[in-house]
Enzyme design. Structure first.
Site, PDB file in Angstrom:
ATOM      1  N   GLY A 101       0.843  -1.199   0.000  1.00 21.61           N
ATOM      2  CA  GLY A 101       0.000   0.000   0.000  1.00 21.61           C
ATOM      3  C   GLY A 101       0.871   1.239   0.000  1.00 21.61           C
ATOM      4  N   GLU A 484      -6.830  -4.174 -27.312  1.00 18.85           N
ATOM      5  CA  GLU A 484      -6.404  -5.258 -26.425  1.00 18.85           C
ATOM      6  C   GLU A 484      -5.195  -5.998 -27.017  1.00 18.85           C
ATOM      7  OE1 GLU A 484      -6.754  -6.049 -23.532  1.00 18.85           O
ATOM      8  OE2 GLU A 484      -6.290  -8.176 -23.383  1.00 18.85           O
ATOM      9  N   GLU A 491       2.773  -4.909 -23.355  1.00 21.19           N
ATOM     10  CA  GLU A 491       3.035  -5.160 -21.934  1.00 21.19           C
ATOM     11  C   GLU A 491       4.005  -6.325 -21.717  1.00 21.19           C
ATOM     12  OE1 GLU A 491      -0.250  -6.296 -19.322  1.00 21.19           O
ATOM     13  OE2 GLU A 491      -1.325  -7.067 -21.046  1.00 21.19           O
ATOM     14  N   HIS A 508      -6.837   9.807 -40.088  1.00 18.31           N
ATOM     15  CA  HIS A 508      -6.856  11.075 -39.347  1.00 18.31           C
ATOM     16  C   HIS A 508      -5.541  11.316 -38.621  1.00 18.31           C
ATOM     17  CE1 HIS A 508     -11.022  11.612 -40.367  1.00 18.31           C
ATOM     18  NE2 HIS A 508     -11.261  10.369 -39.972  1.00 18.31           N
TER      19      HIS A 508
END
Ligand code: F6R
Length: 612
Positions: A101, A484, A491, A508
């Site tokens: 944390g 995805e 990754e 574009h």
């Protein structure tokens, strides 16, 4: 992010802690450490690197004892180093603790502790907790000092603490980071996640925020921060150890890709039968869904891969159930003041159920009166418990950092939800509904067929493994698939830059980068926009880009548009994101393998993103 374990029971404690730690390594792997308590005090070993490096360090140490804690780290405060690795100790080395944390007020606490004479060794936020407990323990018992210290912390934590003053207990607490207690026979565990204890027990107690525990080898006392006792019985976990092991596969990612037929079958199990024209959910989900009127809004919240599932969910819920849907990145939603009220149903999609941004988004929406439905894989996780109803995906533990089976099972849960609402709102002609339900039942079999593309994909991977940039392009339901596919590659193969776009967006801007040999993965399965995709393929080829095309089996003309072709089973367009996910995952996997990447533990990432 970060995994913690506490253990009290029988020797050899080191082996138990290291074994559990290696199953939590998906949560963080930049450093690891262990503290063992015995008659001679606390011995701490920690170092930058992976659990295997810590194991090597410990090989020549004789460490006996029956109590210990350990940690694998994903750095937040302080670079990965031996000093910053956990456990952290107090000034006298009489207590040690591990933490998952972030302590937000650590700077102010540290200044105060320094003025009281405490000496710090690391740059971490965690070390302040050790000194704070030490300070309070001058006047209070260890348990009281621990709770008093917790009351001064702001931020998130899951903690495990041992101290020489109380050698028969491990203390723990949670606030915002996951923590479970594993109940064994004459031994007890404290861990960030269930796989850490599966080899020893399947009886687990899920802790809530603001709860503290005092654990001995024969049991656990749960209490509030003020010390008020809490009673809770253990639950029986259905996952088994085999599901948390590689079972002959080179990587967890590959194993999990191959588990997808079964994972999707588990998501469908007991909810959809090909014979009965209905979808069945549990009572809480059914009650929530039956109260949802067609003009009510659904807001989907998720991060990363789960967000891509949410994008597909938006398309299908709007097209087939005719319900207006917004899909938002949880990290944006929580800070941009989007109006939600009791007429909004928030659908949180999350594998872990612990992602900090998604959890914060859920809490925010709940405080504004929204109903919360979640699609979640991990039972007893924070988001699952804070939701009004949960559709569990039942995909089994996902260990690899890159999400694969969790994604396809999230999509499957979204199909179930869409068909349920399409029927209850009368939005779909019954014959068409039945066709879609039958298509959904066939998904496991079609995924199995899609897996057989692996041989062809290995050859394609070899051809393009040295490329340094990839585009992924698709339209409609396969625009999220393009995002995805690109995420999977970048990754797990950090030397490659990959981007996913809506194919219609190329002109574009992004098309300006295309040059000779630039690989572009096109999703060109059967759909109403198939011809538009072909035009986009030709636009890339005209600029000498190389097109790797994923198309439906039986398409006789596609070969002339493709430099490399992957043929996948035919299916309804809305189911195609599940089918194309398989070759996209396999392509990323095999390219990463050829590039010798650390596939299950890519640099800078961790599986469960429990910090902001
Ligand atoms: C990508 C990946 C991440 C997660 C994201 C959300 O492969 O694993 O992008 O999808 O961190 O995690 P959950 O689903 O646990 O909320």
């Amino acid at each position: 992010m970060c995994g913690i374990i506490g253990y009290i029971g029988k020797p050899p404690v080191v082996e138990t802690l290291l074994d559990g730690l290696s199953r939590l390594e998906y949560r963080g792997y930049d450093s690891a450490g262990i503290a063992v308590l015995n008659g001679n005090g606390i011995r701490v070993y920690k170092r930058a690197g992976k659990v295997k490096d810590l194991r090597a360090t410990l090989q020549h140490q004789s460490l006996d004892g029956h109590v210990g804690i350990s940690h694998c780290r994903w750095a937040t405060h302080g670079v990965p180093s031996d000093i910053n690795a956990h456990p952290h100790v107090d000034c006298r080395g009489q207590l040690a603790l591990v933490h998952n944390g972030i302590i937000e007020n650590y700077a102010e606490l540290k200044a105060k502790l320094l003025s009281q004479g405490h000496r710090f060794q690391s740059q971490t936020d965690t070390e302040v907790i050790a000194h704070l407990v030490e300070e309070h323990a001058k006047r209070l018992s260890l348990g009281e000092a621990f709770r008093k210290a917790l009351q001064e912390l702001r931020g998130s934590y899951a903690l495990a603490l041992v101290a020489t003053s109380d050698p028969n207990h491990v203390y723990g607490a949670r606030c915002g980071s996951p923590l479970i207690v594993g109940v064994g026979k004459g031994e007890m565990f404290l861990a960030s996640d269930v796989p850490a204890v599966l080899a020893k027990t399947r009886r687990v107690i899920y802790l809530n925020d603001q709860e503290v525990i005092e654990m001995s080898s024969s049991g656990v006392q749960i209490m509030t921060l003020e010390g008020k006792p809490i009673k809770r019985k253990p639950s029986q976990v259905t996952w088994n150890l085999a599901s948390a092991q590689k079972e002959g596969y080179d990587h967890f990612m590959l194993k999990e890709i191959h588990e997808q037929p079964n994972a999707v079958e588990q998501t469908l199990f007991n909810r959809l039968a090909s014979t009965a024209p209905q979808i069945t959910f549990d009572r809480r989900t059914t009650t929530l869904l039956n109260r949802l009127s067609p003009d009510e809004r659904i807001v989907i919240l998720a991060c990363g891969t789960a967000y891509h599932a949410g994008m597909v969910g938006e398309y299908m819920l709007e097209e087939f159930a005719k319900i207006p849907v917004d899909v938002d990145l949880a990290s944006e939603f929580r800070y941009r003041g989007i109006p939600v009220d009791p007429n909004t149903t928030v659908l949180a999609i999350t594998q872990s159920g612990e992602t900090a941004d998604t959890l914060a988004g859920v809490r925010l929406a709940k405080s504004q009166g929204a109903k919360i439905l979640s699609i979640c894989n991990v039972m007893g996780s924070s988001i699952a418990r804070e939701s009004d109803a949960v559709i569990y995906t039942h995909a089994g533990p996902e260990i690899a950092v890159a999400s694969t089976k969790a994604y396809t099972s999230q999509l499957t849960a979204l199909y179930l939800l869409t068909l349920y609402l399409a029927k209850s709102h009368g939005a779909l002609d019954p014959k068409r509904w039945q066709e879609l339900a039958e298509g959904l039942c066939r998904l496991p079999e079609l995924i199995e067929k899609a897996l057989s593309t692996e041989r062809a994909i290995k050859l394609i991977a070899r051809r393009y493994a040295s490329a340094r940039d990839f585009y992924y392009l698709g339209r409609r339901y396969n625009f999220p698939s393009a995002m995805e596919g690109a995420l999977k590659l970048k990754e797990i193969c950090p030397t490659i830059h990959a981007e996913g776009y809506a194919a219609g967006e190329m002109k574009h801007g992004p098309i300006s980068l295309i040059r000779k040999g630039w690989p572009v993965v096109f999703l060109a399965t059967d759909s109403p926009v198939y011809e538009k995709v072909i035009s986009n393929i030709e636009e890339v080829r005209a600029r000498k880009g190389e097109c790797i095309v994923i198309a439906s089996e039986g398409n006789k003309t596609i070969r002339r548009h493709a430099d490399a072709l992957i043929a996948v089973p035919k299916t309804e367009e809305l189911f195609s994101p599940v089918i194309v996910a398989v070759p996209l995952q396999l392509l990323a996997y095999h390219i990463a393998k050829l590039n010798k990447c650390d596939i299950d533990q890519p640099p800078n990432l961790a599986k469960s993103v429990t910090v902001e």
